[in-house]
Design a protein around this motif. Structure first.
Motif, PDB file in Angstrom:
ATOM      1  N   CYS A  36      71.167  42.315  88.379  1.00  0.00           N
ATOM      2  CA  CYS A  36      69.806  42.834  88.227  1.00  0.00           C
ATOM      3  C   CYS A  36      68.896  41.767  87.616  1.00  0.00           C
ATOM      4  N   GLY A  37      69.410  41.066  86.579  1.00  0.00           N
ATOM      5  CA  GLY A  37      68.609  40.028  85.927  1.00  0.00           C
ATOM      6  C   GLY A  37      68.259  38.907  86.893  1.00  0.00           C
ATOM      7  N   PHE A  40      65.464  39.924  89.136  1.00  0.00           N
ATOM      8  CA  PHE A  40      64.198  39.808  88.395  1.00  0.00           C
ATOM      9  C   PHE A  40      63.750  38.348  88.307  1.00  0.00           C
ATOM     10  N   PHE A  53      58.092  41.685  84.427  1.00  0.00           N
ATOM     11  CA  PHE A  53      59.398  41.158  84.013  1.00  0.00           C
ATOM     12  C   PHE A  53      59.216  40.148  82.887  1.00  0.00           C
ATOM     13  N   TYR A  56      58.372  41.651  79.383  1.00  0.00           N
ATOM     14  CA  TYR A  56      59.469  42.302  78.648  1.00  0.00           C
ATOM     15  C   TYR A  56      60.604  41.326  78.334  1.00  0.00           C
ATOM     16  N   GLU A  61      63.297  42.423  75.607  1.00  0.00           N
ATOM     17  CA  GLU A  61      63.284  43.878  75.848  1.00  0.00           C
ATOM     18  C   GLU A  61      63.727  44.194  77.270  1.00  0.00           C
ATOM     19  N   LEU A  62      64.126  45.444  77.481  1.00  0.00           N
ATOM     20  CA  LEU A  62      64.442  45.897  78.834  1.00  0.00           C
ATOM     21  C   LEU A  62      63.148  46.210  79.585  1.00  0.00           C
ATOM     22  N   VAL A  63      63.140  45.895  80.859  1.00  0.00           N
ATOM     23  CA  VAL A  63      62.028  46.289  81.729  1.00  0.00           C
ATOM     24  C   VAL A  63      62.098  47.821  81.853  1.00  0.00           C
ATOM     25  N   THR A  68      62.545  49.123  87.053  1.00  0.00           N
ATOM     26  CA  THR A  68      63.855  48.509  87.312  1.00  0.00           C
ATOM     27  C   THR A  68      64.570  49.202  88.454  1.00  0.00           C
ATOM     28  N   GLY A  96      74.538  43.826  84.962  1.00  0.00           N
ATOM     29  CA  GLY A  96      73.241  43.984  84.297  1.00  0.00           C
ATOM     30  C   GLY A  96      72.580  45.325  84.524  1.00  0.00           C
ATOM     31  N   ILE A  97      73.224  46.209  85.226  1.00  0.00           N
ATOM     32  CA  ILE A  97      72.686  47.545  85.446  1.00  0.00           C
ATOM     33  C   ILE A  97      73.868  48.497  85.620  1.00  0.00           C
ATOM     34  N   ARG A  99      71.766  49.832  82.061  1.00  0.00           N
ATOM     35  CA  ARG A  99      71.643  49.291  80.696  1.00  0.00           C
ATOM     36  C   ARG A  99      71.372  50.384  79.662  1.00  0.00           C
ATOM     37  N   GLN A 103      69.397  55.107  83.004  1.00  0.00           N
ATOM     38  CA  GLN A 103      69.743  54.341  84.217  1.00  0.00           C
ATOM     39  C   GLN A 103      71.101  54.784  84.770  1.00  0.00           C
ATOM     40  N   ARG A 152      67.848  41.031  72.062  1.00  0.00           N
ATOM     41  CA  ARG A 152      68.665  41.414  73.221  1.00  0.00           C
ATOM     42  C   ARG A 152      69.972  42.050  72.754  1.00  0.00           C
TER      43      ARG A 152
HETATM   44  P1  AMP Z   1      70.238  39.614  82.232  1.00  0.00           P
HETATM   45  O1  AMP Z   1      70.263  38.354  83.010  1.00  0.00           O
HETATM   46  O2  AMP Z   1      71.082  40.692  82.827  1.00  0.00           O
HETATM   47  O3  AMP Z   1      70.547  39.419  80.791  1.00  0.00           O
HETATM   48  O4  AMP Z   1      68.731  40.154  82.296  1.00  0.00           O
HETATM   49  C1  AMP Z   1      67.646  39.378  81.840  1.00  0.00           C
HETATM   50  C2  AMP Z   1      66.473  40.302  81.529  1.00  0.00           C
HETATM   51  O5  AMP Z   1      66.117  41.032  82.710  1.00  0.00           O
HETATM   52  C3  AMP Z   1      66.779  41.380  80.488  1.00  0.00           C
HETATM   53  O6  AMP Z   1      66.613  40.922  79.163  1.00  0.00           O
HETATM   54  C4  AMP Z   1      65.732  42.427  80.853  1.00  0.00           C
HETATM   55  O7  AMP Z   1      64.438  42.044  80.401  1.00  0.00           O
HETATM   56  C5  AMP Z   1      65.719  42.359  82.376  1.00  0.00           C
HETATM   57  N1  AMP Z   1      66.722  43.290  82.934  1.00  0.00           N
HETATM   58  C6  AMP Z   1      67.823  42.955  83.643  1.00  0.00           C
HETATM   59  N2  AMP Z   1      68.496  44.055  84.020  1.00  0.00           N
HETATM   60  C7  AMP Z   1      67.801  45.109  83.528  1.00  0.00           C
HETATM   61  C8  AMP Z   1      67.997  46.517  83.570  1.00  0.00           C
HETATM   62  N3  AMP Z   1      69.032  47.089  84.184  1.00  0.00           N
HETATM   63  N4  AMP Z   1      67.058  47.302  82.953  1.00  0.00           N
HETATM   64  C9  AMP Z   1      65.995  46.766  82.351  1.00  0.00           C
HETATM   65  N5  AMP Z   1      65.769  45.450  82.259  1.00  0.00           N
HETATM   66  C10 AMP Z   1      66.660  44.613  82.845  1.00  0.00           C
END
Ligand code: AMP
Length: 213
Positions: A36-37, A40, A53, A56, A61-63, A68, A96-97, A99, A103, A152
């Motif tokens: 998921c990240g 984004f 994106f 947040y 922070e989470l989106v 998302t 990443g999902i 979270r 969700q 985080r």
């Molecule tokens: P990650 O690479 O999975 O650590 O994601 C990087 C950033 O993307 C996170 O800090 C969030 O801002 C956003 N993100 C990724 N996955 C999610 C999710 N499932 N829900 C909300 N925000 C997300």
């Protein structure tokens, strides 16, 4: 087979190595990795979604969930249309999902979670060091600052970690995340290869799976 995506979750704290493992698994026929990240991060930073994106993620922070999930559904669907991800042939490896609990519940409509691989890392400070090293290598704004990394982690501990309780313990597999990518991979494969073989045929030879053979 249910029409939901047959899925394994890669679960763990920031820096546990979900993306590293997911990328390797995604190279193996019969597995499709979706982070998921990563989705984004590929957004154009000047687009509306890219701006949300950045707003947040740069704070750690989470989106918001609605944004998302909508993005996740559209992206996954697009991968199926392009035949990059074939839901009838491939086990979906999600990283990443979900979270948070909201969700988890929304995703349930689309994904049938067969297993959760929990990459465990007992030493939080070591993980934080890992994240800072990675931020320098990958130019990631979210992990370049210590306060953002700690935010985080706080969100992981408060919102993400508790969702493990939602899944039956029989499908949660703990894998020690400390070690080389190859050694962690051995343990991950030991857990998920039987899942792939149970639910799908051989992606190369086309032989049916063991339960229907
Ligand atoms: P990650 O690479 O999975 O650590 O994601 C990087 C950033 O993307 C996170 O800090 C969030 O801002 C956003 N993100 C990724 N996955 C999610 C999710 N499932 N829900 C909300 N925000 C997300």
């Amino acid at each position: 087979m249910s029409s939901r995506y047959q899925t394994v979750l890669l679960f763990g704290a920031p820096g546990a190595g979900k993306g590293t493992q997911g990328k390797i698994l995604g190279q193996i026929p019969g597995f499709y990795h979706l982070s998921c990240g990563e989705v984004f991060r590929t957004l154009d930073i000047h687009s509306d979604l890219g701006q949300i994106f950045y707003e947040y993620s740069s704070r750690g922070e989470l989106v918001p969930d609605d944004v998302t999930i909508k993005m996740w559904c559209q992206n996954t669907h697009a991968q199926t249309v392009l035949s990059l991800y074939k839901p009838h042939d491939d086990l979906l490896i999600l990283d990443g999902i979900p979270r948070n609990l909201n969700q988890v519940k929304i995703l349930e409509e689309f994904a049938n979670v067969l297993m959760v691989i929990h990459l465990t890392c007992p030493d939080k400070e070591e993980m934080i060091k890992r994240l800072r090293r990675r931020a320098l290598k990958e130019n990631r704004a979210d992990d370049a600052r210590e306060d953002v990394i700690r935010r985080r982690w706080e969100i992981y501990e408060n919102e993400t970690f508790p969702i493990l309780d939602y899944y039956p313990s029989s499908i949660v597999k703990e894998v020690n995340a400390i070690g080389s990518p190859a050694s962690v991979l051995m343990s991950v494969l030991e857990a998920i290869v039987p899942v792939q073989e149970k639910h799908f045929g051989n992606p190369v030879s086309g032989e049916p799976n063991k339960t229907t053979a």
